[in-house]
Design a protein around this motif. Structure first.
Motif, PDB file in Angstrom:
ATOM      1  N   ASP A   1       0.795  -1.228   0.000  1.00 44.14           N
ATOM      2  CA  ASP A   1       0.000   0.000   0.000  1.00 44.14           C
ATOM      3  C   ASP A   1       0.828   1.279   0.000  1.00 44.14           C
ATOM      4  OD1 ASP A   1      -0.905  -0.021   3.581  1.00 44.14           O
ATOM      5  OD2 ASP A   1       1.017  -0.120   2.525  1.00 44.14           O
ATOM      6  N   TYR A   2       2.123   1.127  -0.116  1.00 47.67           N
ATOM      7  CA  TYR A   2       2.977   2.325  -0.082  1.00 47.67           C
ATOM      8  C   TYR A   2       4.221   2.030  -0.889  1.00 47.67           C
ATOM      9  CZ  TYR A   2       5.907   6.003   2.016  1.00 47.67           C
ATOM     10  OH  TYR A   2       6.723   7.085   2.239  1.00 47.67           O
TER      11      TYR A   2
ATOM     12  N   ASP B   1       7.222   9.549  -2.944  1.00 49.21           N
ATOM     13  CA  ASP B   1       6.471   8.361  -2.554  1.00 49.21           C
ATOM     14  C   ASP B   1       5.028   8.472  -3.039  1.00 49.21           C
ATOM     15  OD1 ASP B   1       6.059   9.272   1.024  1.00 49.21           O
ATOM     16  OD2 ASP B   1       5.541  10.339  -0.835  1.00 49.21           O
TER      17      ASP B   1
ATOM     18  N   ARG C   1       0.977   6.536  -2.191  1.00 49.67           N
ATOM     19  CA  ARG C   1       0.164   5.545  -1.499  1.00 49.67           C
ATOM     20  C   ARG C   1      -0.765   4.866  -2.486  1.00 49.67           C
ATOM     21  NH1 ARG C   1       2.158   8.762   2.105  1.00 49.67           N
ATOM     22  NH2 ARG C   1       2.310   8.179   4.275  1.00 49.67           N
ATOM     23  N   SER C   2      -1.244   3.714  -2.128  1.00 53.80           N
ATOM     24  CA  SER C   2      -1.985   2.898  -3.088  1.00 53.80           C
ATOM     25  C   SER C   2      -3.356   3.478  -3.435  1.00 53.80           C
ATOM     26  CB  SER C   2      -2.154   1.476  -2.554  1.00 53.80           C
ATOM     27  OG  SER C   2      -2.852   1.487  -1.334  1.00 53.80           O
TER      28      SER C   2
ATOM     29  N   ASN D   1       4.457   3.438   6.240  1.00 60.91           N
ATOM     30  CA  ASN D   1       4.272   4.386   5.149  1.00 60.91           C
ATOM     31  C   ASN D   1       4.983   5.705   5.384  1.00 60.91           C
ATOM     32  OD1 ASN D   1       2.713   2.324   4.163  1.00 60.91           O
ATOM     33  ND2 ASN D   1       0.769   3.360   4.458  1.00 60.91           N
TER      34      ASN D   1
END
Lengths: 114, 113
Positions: free
Chosen positions: A31-32, A49, A51-52, B99
């Protein structure tokens, strides 16, 4: 100097052109995702970056695209400069949550031609 | 004011010796990592620590023993060094939650003779 990375895929681009570096990731549940740049003799450096829940994110001269359907990530560098020459890695957080486990791709060497 | 610093930068030693690599971060992060990068540039996670507790041990031989005396430090001790241990070892840190991007040190190049 280093004699490593002889088997790294290499992308050669003319200075001023746009570069596209691709990455296939492994886990559909990731997810990242992160792109890193590694210069010779240095550690990987964070670029951007995503995120999904997104399919595109833009930074300064860089754009990351995420295609979850085919598990593909790309990094686009606009107006490539000599200083962009480096090895680029994608990384995914394969989880589960709280395990901080990141898997890195094999890397792509970007060579900028004057 | 280097964010993640590792020492030494180069380490050349004989097979069978024991050596340590030190890592310190001044970013206030509470998660730290060790990675190994081989001659083909492949980067593989070895360990991760969160608040001084081991989170990941990625099937690393028990000759490798990480130690985290506090959140800002994660050292790596290696016993009975083998030829296959030759690589560049990177320390990294991140904010505790998932994350978050990792900040890497500049690596320690370990060469076993």
């Amino acid at each position: 100097g280093e004699s490593v990375g002889l088997h790294l895929p290499t992308l050669s681009v003319q200075e001023g052109d746009n570069s596209i570096i691709n990455c296939a990731y492994s886990n559909s549940a990731s997810d990242y995702f992160i792109w890193y740049k590694q210069e010779s003799g240095k550690g990987p450096q964070f670029i951007i970056d995503i995120r999904s829940n997104m399919d595109k994110r833009q930074g300064q001269r860089v754009t990351v695209l995420l295609n979850k359907t085919v598990k593909h990530l790309s990094l686009q560098i606009a107006a490539t400069q000599p200083g962009d020459s480096a090895v680029y890695f994608c990384a995914e957080n394969i989880g589960p949550s709280g395990t901080y486990k990141y898997i890195f791709g094999t890397g792509t060497r970007l060579k900028v031609l004057a | 004011d280097t964010a993640v610093s590792q020492t030494p930068k180069y380490l050349v030693t004989q097979m069978g010796n024991d050596k340590s690599i030190k890592c310190e971060q001044n970013l206030g992060h509470d998660t730290m990592y060790w990675y190994k990068q081989d001659s083909k540039k492949f980067l593989k996670i070895m360990f991760s620590y969160n608040n001084k507790e081991l989170i990941i041990n990625e099937t690393v031989p028990n000759r490798f023993s990480p130690k985290s005396p506090d959140k800002a430090h994660l050292n790596l001790h290696i016993n009975s060094l083998e030829l296959g241990d030759s690589a560049v070892y990177f320390c990294a840190s991140s904010q505790g939650q998932d994350n978050q991007p990792q900040h890497f040190g500049d690596g320690t190049r370990l060469s076993i003779l």
